[in-house]
Structures are given as C-alpha cells and as structure tokens.
Design a protein around this motif. Structure first.
Motif, PDB file in Angstrom:
ATOM      1  N   PHE A 240      48.749  33.411  34.119  1.00  0.00           N
ATOM      2  CA  PHE A 240      49.047  34.819  34.395  1.00  0.00           C
ATOM      3  C   PHE A 240      50.482  35.154  33.956  1.00  0.00           C
ATOM      4  O   PHE A 240      50.725  36.167  33.297  1.00  0.00           O
ATOM      5  CB  PHE A 240      48.900  35.116  35.890  1.00  0.00           C
ATOM      6  N   LYS A 241      51.421  34.308  34.343  1.00  0.00           N
ATOM      7  CA  LYS A 241      52.830  34.543  34.025  1.00  0.00           C
ATOM      8  C   LYS A 241      53.045  34.573  32.512  1.00  0.00           C
ATOM      9  O   LYS A 241      53.757  35.431  31.980  1.00  0.00           O
ATOM     10  CB  LYS A 241      53.692  33.449  34.664  1.00  0.00           C
ATOM     11  N   ARG A 242      52.413  33.637  31.805  1.00  0.00           N
ATOM     12  CA  ARG A 242      52.548  33.550  30.343  1.00  0.00           C
ATOM     13  C   ARG A 242      52.036  34.835  29.677  1.00  0.00           C
ATOM     14  O   ARG A 242      52.676  35.405  28.785  1.00  0.00           O
ATOM     15  CB  ARG A 242      51.771  32.328  29.848  1.00  0.00           C
ATOM     16  N   LEU A 243      50.866  35.300  30.110  1.00  0.00           N
ATOM     17  CA  LEU A 243      50.269  36.500  29.527  1.00  0.00           C
ATOM     18  C   LEU A 243      51.087  37.740  29.853  1.00  0.00           C
ATOM     19  O   LEU A 243      51.242  38.648  29.024  1.00  0.00           O
ATOM     20  CB  LEU A 243      48.833  36.661  30.029  1.00  0.00           C
ATOM     21  N   ARG A 244      51.630  37.761  31.054  1.00  0.00           N
ATOM     22  CA  ARG A 244      52.444  38.914  31.453  1.00  0.00           C
ATOM     23  C   ARG A 244      53.700  39.008  30.594  1.00  0.00           C
ATOM     24  O   ARG A 244      54.082  40.094  30.141  1.00  0.00           O
ATOM     25  CB  ARG A 244      52.814  38.793  32.927  1.00  0.00           C
ATOM     26  N   GLU A 245      54.335  37.884  30.366  1.00  0.00           N
ATOM     27  CA  GLU A 245      55.558  37.871  29.564  1.00  0.00           C
ATOM     28  C   GLU A 245      55.297  38.288  28.124  1.00  0.00           C
ATOM     29  O   GLU A 245      56.159  38.883  27.474  1.00  0.00           O
ATOM     30  CB  GLU A 245      56.183  36.477  29.616  1.00  0.00           C
ATOM     31  N   LYS A 246      54.090  37.980  27.624  1.00  0.00           N
ATOM     32  CA  LYS A 246      53.749  38.335  26.247  1.00  0.00           C
ATOM     33  C   LYS A 246      53.298  39.786  26.111  1.00  0.00           C
ATOM     34  O   LYS A 246      53.268  40.333  25.014  1.00  0.00           O
ATOM     35  CB  LYS A 246      52.637  37.420  25.732  1.00  0.00           C
ATOM     36  N   GLY A 247      52.875  40.402  27.224  1.00  0.00           N
ATOM     37  CA  GLY A 247      52.394  41.783  27.166  1.00  0.00           C
ATOM     38  C   GLY A 247      50.919  41.909  26.861  1.00  0.00           C
ATOM     39  O   GLY A 247      50.474  42.934  26.339  1.00  0.00           O
ATOM     40  N   VAL A 248      50.137  40.873  27.202  1.00  0.00           N
ATOM     41  CA  VAL A 248      48.691  40.906  27.000  1.00  0.00           C
ATOM     42  C   VAL A 248      48.025  41.556  28.211  1.00  0.00           C
ATOM     43  O   VAL A 248      48.446  41.339  29.353  1.00  0.00           O
ATOM     44  CB  VAL A 248      48.136  39.474  26.812  1.00  0.00           C
ATOM     45  N   LEU A 249      46.987  42.358  27.980  1.00  0.00           N
ATOM     46  CA  LEU A 249      46.191  42.893  29.086  1.00  0.00           C
ATOM     47  C   LEU A 249      45.318  41.766  29.631  1.00  0.00           C
ATOM     48  O   LEU A 249      44.615  41.090  28.881  1.00  0.00           O
ATOM     49  CB  LEU A 249      45.316  44.046  28.607  1.00  0.00           C
ATOM     50  N   TYR A 250      45.334  41.557  30.948  1.00  0.00           N
ATOM     51  CA  TYR A 250      44.529  40.489  31.545  1.00  0.00           C
ATOM     52  C   TYR A 250      44.168  40.862  32.981  1.00  0.00           C
ATOM     53  O   TYR A 250      44.713  41.809  33.569  1.00  0.00           O
ATOM     54  CB  TYR A 250      45.288  39.153  31.531  1.00  0.00           C
ATOM     55  N   GLY A 251      43.228  40.098  33.541  1.00  0.00           N
ATOM     56  CA  GLY A 251      42.812  40.345  34.913  1.00  0.00           C
ATOM     57  C   GLY A 251      42.260  39.086  35.538  1.00  0.00           C
ATOM     58  O   GLY A 251      42.350  37.997  34.980  1.00  0.00           O
ATOM     59  N   PHE A 252      41.645  39.251  36.714  1.00  0.00           N
ATOM     60  CA  PHE A 252      41.059  38.121  37.416  1.00  0.00           C
ATOM     61  C   PHE A 252      39.559  38.322  37.615  1.00  0.00           C
ATOM     62  O   PHE A 252      39.056  39.444  37.584  1.00  0.00           O
ATOM     63  CB  PHE A 252      41.726  37.923  38.790  1.00  0.00           C
ATOM     64  N   SER A 253      38.869  37.208  37.793  1.00  0.00           N
ATOM     65  CA  SER A 253      37.455  37.207  38.155  1.00  0.00           C
ATOM     66  C   SER A 253      37.297  36.295  39.357  1.00  0.00           C
ATOM     67  O   SER A 253      37.735  35.142  39.325  1.00  0.00           O
ATOM     68  CB  SER A 253      36.603  36.687  36.988  1.00  0.00           C
ATOM     69  N   ALA A 254      36.700  36.802  40.438  1.00  0.00           N
ATOM     70  CA  ALA A 254      36.556  36.025  41.665  1.00  0.00           C
ATOM     71  C   ALA A 254      35.090  35.964  42.072  1.00  0.00           C
ATOM     72  O   ALA A 254      34.424  37.001  42.154  1.00  0.00           O
ATOM     73  CB  ALA A 254      37.378  36.641  42.785  1.00  0.00           C
ATOM     74  N   THR A 255      34.597  34.754  42.299  1.00  0.00           N
ATOM     75  CA  THR A 255      33.228  34.574  42.781  1.00  0.00           C
ATOM     76  C   THR A 255      33.244  34.574  44.298  1.00  0.00           C
ATOM     77  O   THR A 255      33.920  33.758  44.930  1.00  0.00           O
ATOM     78  CB  THR A 255      32.625  33.259  42.260  1.00  0.00           C
ATOM     79  N   TYR A 256      32.484  35.479  44.869  1.00  0.00           N
ATOM     80  CA  TYR A 256      32.447  35.687  46.318  1.00  0.00           C
ATOM     81  C   TYR A 256      31.411  34.742  46.926  1.00  0.00           C
ATOM     82  O   TYR A 256      30.213  34.875  46.695  1.00  0.00           O
ATOM     83  CB  TYR A 256      32.075  37.133  46.570  1.00  0.00           C
ATOM     84  N   THR A 257      31.869  33.777  47.686  1.00  0.00           N
ATOM     85  CA  THR A 257      30.994  32.778  48.297  1.00  0.00           C
ATOM     86  C   THR A 257      31.169  32.809  49.816  1.00  0.00           C
ATOM     87  O   THR A 257      32.081  33.460  50.346  1.00  0.00           O
ATOM     88  CB  THR A 257      31.329  31.371  47.789  1.00  0.00           C
ATOM     89  N   SER A 258      30.321  32.064  50.518  1.00  0.00           N
ATOM     90  CA  SER A 258      30.426  32.026  51.970  1.00  0.00           C
ATOM     91  C   SER A 258      31.755  31.454  52.427  1.00  0.00           C
ATOM     92  O   SER A 258      32.291  31.850  53.468  1.00  0.00           O
ATOM     93  CB  SER A 258      29.265  31.206  52.559  1.00  0.00           C
TER      94      SER A 258
END
Length: 484
Positions: A240-258
């Motif tokens: 995340f930090k690397r992409l932020r410093e470069k200026g790339v658009l990025y996000g997260f994906s979270a799998t919702y489990t019990s």
C-alpha cells in the motif's frame, strides 16, 4: 469498429473537458469538482448516468463525505494514472460504452454486459484458506494472443472495463504487454495478493496508468496472517505504502468470514484502510466453494446483515468508494451473473456465469463471446432474475437461491470447472439452504419496509423499459404471495 468516428471524437472532446476540470480540482479548487460531474452528466448518453452524475454534483455542493474520495483521487494520483482514469474509465467506460452497447444489442439481438472478469491464470504464490482458485487446473492457461483476442471481442461490443482475477495475476509478466496494448481505451482492475508488486512493478503501473491493483486483506494482522500466511499483513501494508508513494490508484479486497466479520464490520478497519491510502474497497462473502469448502467459515446471516448496515453508514461518513457483495444487489439490479452485468472467463477458457459459480457449458476457445452471451444457459440465468421474488438484498444464485442454481446446472448440463465444485450443490446443499432461509427471515422485513421503495425510485433514472418490466412483474408476484 466498436467505437464510431463520432464516439472517438466525442471521447477526445470529453477528455479535454474533463482533463481541464480535473486539473483544477487537483490544484485544490474544489468548486470545480461539481463542474466535473455536471460535465460528465451532459456528455453521458444514458439517462441513468446523466442523473447520477448530476446527483453527485449536488453532493459536492452540500459537502457530502463520500465525494471526498474524488478529491483524494485527483489530488493524490500520478498525472498519468489520473489521465487514464479520466479517459479510459470515466469517458470510455462510463460516458461512451453504454451507447455502444445499446447499439450493438439492437444490431445483434443479444444482451451485453458492461464488464468482464478474466482469470488469466489460477497459479498463485500463496495458499490461502478457503480460496476458490485452489482446485483449478493450472496447466492450460490462455495465451497472450487468446487474451488479446478476447478483449478485442469485448471492445467490439462496447466493453472497456475488465477485472483481472485468478490465481495471482502478477505471476504472468506478459500481462503488462496486454494492458499496454489496450491502454488507449481500456481500464483494468486487478485483484492481487500484493506480494509481487515491487518498486519496479509499481513504476510500470505508473507508466501504464490504466491498471488499478486491489489487494486482498482479511481485516486485522492476526486474521490476515492466519489465512494468508505469517507476515502477510505487514507485506500488504508495505505494498500500500509503495503504491501510494508512486501515485497509483489502488484499493483493498476483504473476504467476510465468520471469524473476520466482527473486525471487518468495524470503523477501525475502514479507518485503517483510509490511513493506508485505499480509495476503493470491495467486500466479498466467503462462498463455500473451491478448495475444501467449509460452511462454518461463512459469515452468518446476522453477520452479513451487520455488514450491510455498516457499509451504508460508511458511505455517508468516509471518503472511499465501497462495494459490498452480496448486499449491494439493489445498486446493480440484483444478480450480475450470466452476462447480466458480467461473466467470468477462467484460465482454460471455460466461461463461468460468476467467479463463484464454478460451472460452465461453453469455452471461449470453442465459441465467440457473442455466442456464449447468447447461450441457453446464460439466457436462462438472466431470464430468471430477480430470483424467486423481488428482494434484491438477496440476489445471489449460490447462497440466497441455491435451489435455483441446482436446477439450472442440471437442466443445462453445466459441468464443474474443477474437481469438487459440485459439492456446493450436493453435499453442502442442506446447509446452504438453511443459510438462505434464515437470510430471508432477516432481509425480507428490511426490503418490505424501505428497500423496495428505494429501488423503485432508482428505476426512474433508467430508460430501458425491459429492466423495469422484469422487476415489476416479479414484484407483483411477490406482493401476491405475501397477501396469500
């Protein structure tokens, strides 16, 4: 060609206008953000997009928290990433593609989805618990030439947005060539574990501009490391930090489990993702399919309802774009499978209705994309929507209406796309049915109280009468059943 000369000219004019407005927004003149949305509204051929972007402009004027994500995008992205987001995503995908698809639908007498998910490989450098990709054959990956041809077919139909899944996409360095070849028109979202995004890879993403990584994370450090391997949380944060410093658009994906549900459905999780620089976030329910399907690992219906409540709250609180599968059915007209809004082409060419429906009838190596979209199996899935009743809070063919999935697989002779895929419609059927019935008990009152009315209001933006007719027909049936 998919885009006419008029389309391309409009695209160039659109880009010039949007680029100018985005530049002003990126320089801190937030008053221009409303002008940006009004400009997109005027350029959009579809009533739905015209009214939606007009509403966004109004949200800017009242300083709604959600529109802060757009300020973040324009102020934090590298200029090339911002340029490609404007031209390839906003102009081509949002503004122009609807008109191209509408013309092609009339010309070919078929229904065309607005995007596609492609898994170029099922190979991965991790071995995560519950991963749906774990049992696929990894020996027959689509070649670069085959992937290129598939995207060309899609572009001819007016599709310019692609989600790349897998497997781990970055195990295939040749994909950079594919993304570059279509950088003039297409935008790619890539689901990834993030471990292979080095400084060199991040630099290449900046050069391309049209690729946005979405990195899988399971909530807190303990849950992420337990599912993905020791040290993975810290590696994800470093990416995340690397992409932020470069200026790339990025996000997260979270799998919702019990086990992850309590933390993922907390303000603390979203605030951590914001601090990590994510501008997009996708939530997926764990589906008992793939490697060693486990019903106990599914989030309970009560936990799923809690996530729905929290995501709706967060949209009015935080500057981040959030998508919630499967609770967001009302925002996408129900189930998106079977080519309704998307389809999934896996690494051996089999075409699944959905990334979690691991059954197929057709293969892209044997039939064209048009033929597959018009196949009896996919048509039957689309014609059955919305399934059973009109409650779009319960849109899923797998876990919300599992009896219908079993019926369609049998009727159309759909084959499992990997060993063990049939378990979800055989040995797990009783448990999945119980889940679906409990969810119905929770979600039907929510839908009847305010969900249906809210969705009907949103339909007033839609020009396609068949969409309204389909829903209203099922709505009448539901109402009649309730009265009985």
């Amino acid at each position: 060609m998919a885009m006419t000369i008029y389309d391309r000219l409009k695209g160039i004019v659109s880009y010039k206008l949007l680029e100018q407005v985005a530049k002003m927004a990126s320089e801190g003149d937030e008053s221009k953000l409303a002008f940006l949305f009004e400009t997109i509204s005027r350029l959009s051929p579809a009533k739905y997009h015209r009214e939606t972007f007009h509403d966004l402009a109004e949200m800017v004027r009242v300083d709604h928290p959600f529109v802060g994500v757009f300020r973040r995008v324009f102020q934090e992205l590298h200029p090339n990433c911002r340029k490609k987001l404007i031209m390839n995503f906003l102009v081509n995908f949002v503004v122009l593609s609807r008109g191209v698809r509408d013309r092609k639908e009339k010309e070919l007498d078929i229904h065309i989805p607005n995007f596609m998910v492609i898994s170029p490989t099922m190979r991965c450098n991790l071995h995560c618990r519950g991963c749906y990709a774990g049992e696929y054959d990894t020996s027959k990956d689509l070649s670069l030439e085959e992937l290129d041809d598939l995207i060309k077919q899609a572009k001819e139909l007016g599709m310019y947005f692609f989600t790349i899944s897998g497997g781990e996409a970055f195990t295939r360095p040749d994909l950079f060539e594919l993304w570059a070849k279509h950088s003039d028109e297409c935008y790619f979202q890539v689901y990834t574990n993030g471990t292979l995004i080095t400084d060199e890879v991040a630099d290449r993403l900046v050069e391309l501009g049209n690729v946005a990584p979405v990195i899988s994370i399971e909530g807190d450090k303990a849950e992420t490391d337990a599912r993905r391997g020791p040290g993975m949380y810290d590696r994800i944060m470093a990416t995340f930090k690397r992409l932020r410093e470069k200026g790339v658009l990025y996000g997260f994906s979270a799998t919702y489990t019990s086990s992850s549900a309590d933390y993922i459905a907390s303000d603390a999780f979203i605030e951590e993702m914001l601090r990590a620089g994510c501008k997009v976030g996708w939530f997926f329910q764990y589906i008992p399919t793939g490697e060693n399907p486990d019903l106990s690992y599914m989030a309970t219906p009560e936990q799923r309802a809690k996530l729905h409540e929290k995501v709706e709250e967060w949209r009015n609180k935080y500057p981040i774009f959030l998508g919630d599968f499967w609770n967001d059915g009302p925002y996408v007209d129900g189930c998106m499978a079977g080519g309704e809004r998307y389809l999934h082409v896996i690494s051996n060419g089999d075409v699944e209705p959905c990334v979690f429906v691991h059954f197929a009838v057709d293969n892209i190596r044997e039939k064209s994309l048009v033929e597959i979209l018009n196949s009896p199996f996919f048509r039957a899935i689309r014609e059955a929507q919305p399934y059973d009743d009109d409650n779009l809070l319960r849109p899923c063919l797998i876990i919300d209406h599992p009896w219908l999935l079993r019926q369609l697989v049998e009727e159309y002779g759909a084959r499992p796309t990997h060993a063990g895929a049939e378990k979800v419609i055989s040995e797990l059927a009783e448990g999945v049915d119980s889940y679906a019935l409990r969810l119905k008990e929770i979600y039907d009152p929510l839908w009847n109280e305010k969900g249906r009315e809210k969705y009907l209001r949103s339909l007033s933006k839609e020009e396609k009468q068949e969409m309204r007719d389909r829903f209203l027909k099922k709505s009448c049936v539901s109402s009649t059943s309730e009265k009985r």
